[in-house]
Design an enzyme around this catalytic site. Structure first.
Site, mmCIF file in Angstrom:
data_model
loop_
_atom_site.group_PDB
_atom_site.id
_atom_site.type_symbol
_atom_site.label_atom_id
_atom_site.label_comp_id
_atom_site.label_asym_id
_atom_site.label_seq_id
_atom_site.Cartn_x
_atom_site.Cartn_y
_atom_site.Cartn_z
ATOM 1 N N VAL A 45 -4.116 -0.607 -1.724
ATOM 2 C CA VAL A 45 -2.817 -0.032 -2.056
ATOM 3 C C VAL A 45 -2.692 -0.082 -3.570
ATOM 4 O O VAL A 45 -3.280 -0.937 -4.229
ATOM 5 C CB VAL A 45 -1.650 -0.767 -1.363
ATOM 6 C CG1 VAL A 45 -1.668 -0.511 0.133
ATOM 7 C CG2 VAL A 45 -1.680 -2.257 -1.652
ATOM 8 N N SER A 46 -1.915 0.834 -4.122
ATOM 9 C CA SER A 46 -1.835 0.949 -5.575
ATOM 10 C C SER A 46 -0.936 -0.084 -6.229
ATOM 11 O O SER A 46 -1.129 -0.437 -7.381
ATOM 12 C CB SER A 46 -1.347 2.346 -5.963
ATOM 13 O OG SER A 46 -2.276 3.297 -5.524
ATOM 14 N N ALA A 47 0.069 -0.559 -5.513
ATOM 15 C CA ALA A 47 1.025 -1.488 -6.123
ATOM 16 C C ALA A 47 1.232 -2.699 -5.233
ATOM 17 O O ALA A 47 1.089 -2.628 -4.009
ATOM 18 C CB ALA A 47 2.350 -0.781 -6.356
ATOM 19 N N GLN A 76 3.491 -2.392 -2.196
ATOM 20 C CA GLN A 76 3.094 -1.519 -1.092
ATOM 21 C C GLN A 76 2.411 -2.339 -0.006
ATOM 22 O O GLN A 76 1.753 -3.336 -0.275
ATOM 23 C CB GLN A 76 2.150 -0.425 -1.580
ATOM 24 C CG GLN A 76 2.826 0.594 -2.475
ATOM 25 C CD GLN A 76 1.857 1.655 -2.962
ATOM 26 O OE1 GLN A 76 0.692 1.363 -3.222
ATOM 27 N NE2 GLN A 76 2.334 2.882 -3.077
#
Length: 187
Positions: free
Chosen positions: A10-12, A15
């Site tokens: 996941v990017s963050a 998330q």
């Protein structure tokens, strides 16, 4: 037969990888990154590459979870294949690397992405040229005013380190070198 090793990203930090983890249920080992896919410099991905052995299969929900760039995707898949490790994409089983067709599809996707990047760059350059012709495009604002550049050049002449100056001014070392080289060219 080897292990099935799951990879989720996941990017963050806020998330949730739950949807991906559900698709990877049954994997013998899981690696989860909370990082941008724009870079292959991800801690869990590096651990996964070190962990897998010949005969293992890396299972990922979709290609964009492994890499955002098709070039990076192909490089990672090749690196895993060179270790004797297969790659499966849950959402796109036809892209799995254990078949010649899957390898072909990945290669075609890579070629299309490369063509698209080149076409976008070409259009961008054409647009800039037209804007310059109309006098609308002025380019990027210089990082240094003349006065600031003169100050920088004095400090360089006094022997201050480029890396320290770059940190202080909030620019790259290359920007410092460019200011120096421009001054030499103009002299």
């Amino acid at each position: 037969m080897g292990e099935t090793v799951g990879y989720a990203r996941v990017s963050a930090a806020e998330q949730s990888p739950a949807r991906q983890l559900d698709a990877l249920a049954g994997a013998d080992e899981l690696f989860i990154d909370r990082a941008s896919g724009a870079s292959t410099d991800r801690p869990e991905l590096e651990k996964l590459i070190q962990y897998v052995r010949r005969g293992d299969v890396v299972r990922v929900k979709s290609p964009d979870r492994l890499a955002r760039s098709t070039t990076d995707l192909l490089m990672l898949v090749r690196q895993l294949r060179d270790k004797g490790v297969g790659v499966e994409f849950v959402d796109n089983p036809e892209l799995s690397t254990d078949t010649p067709q899957g390898e072909f599809m990945l290669t075609i996707l890579g070629a299309v992405a490369q063509l698209e990047r080149a076409t976008i760059r070409e259009r961008q350059l054409e647009g800039i040229a037209l804007a310059k012709k109309r006098g609308v495009y002025k380019g990027r604002k210089p990082a240094f005013t003349d006065a600031r550049a003169a100050e920088l050049l004095e400090r360089l002449a006094d022997g201050e380190r480029v890396s320290a100056l770059a940190r202080e001014y909030g620019v790259s070392r290359q920007t410092i070198y460019n200011v120096r080289d421009r001054a030499v060219d103009e002299a």
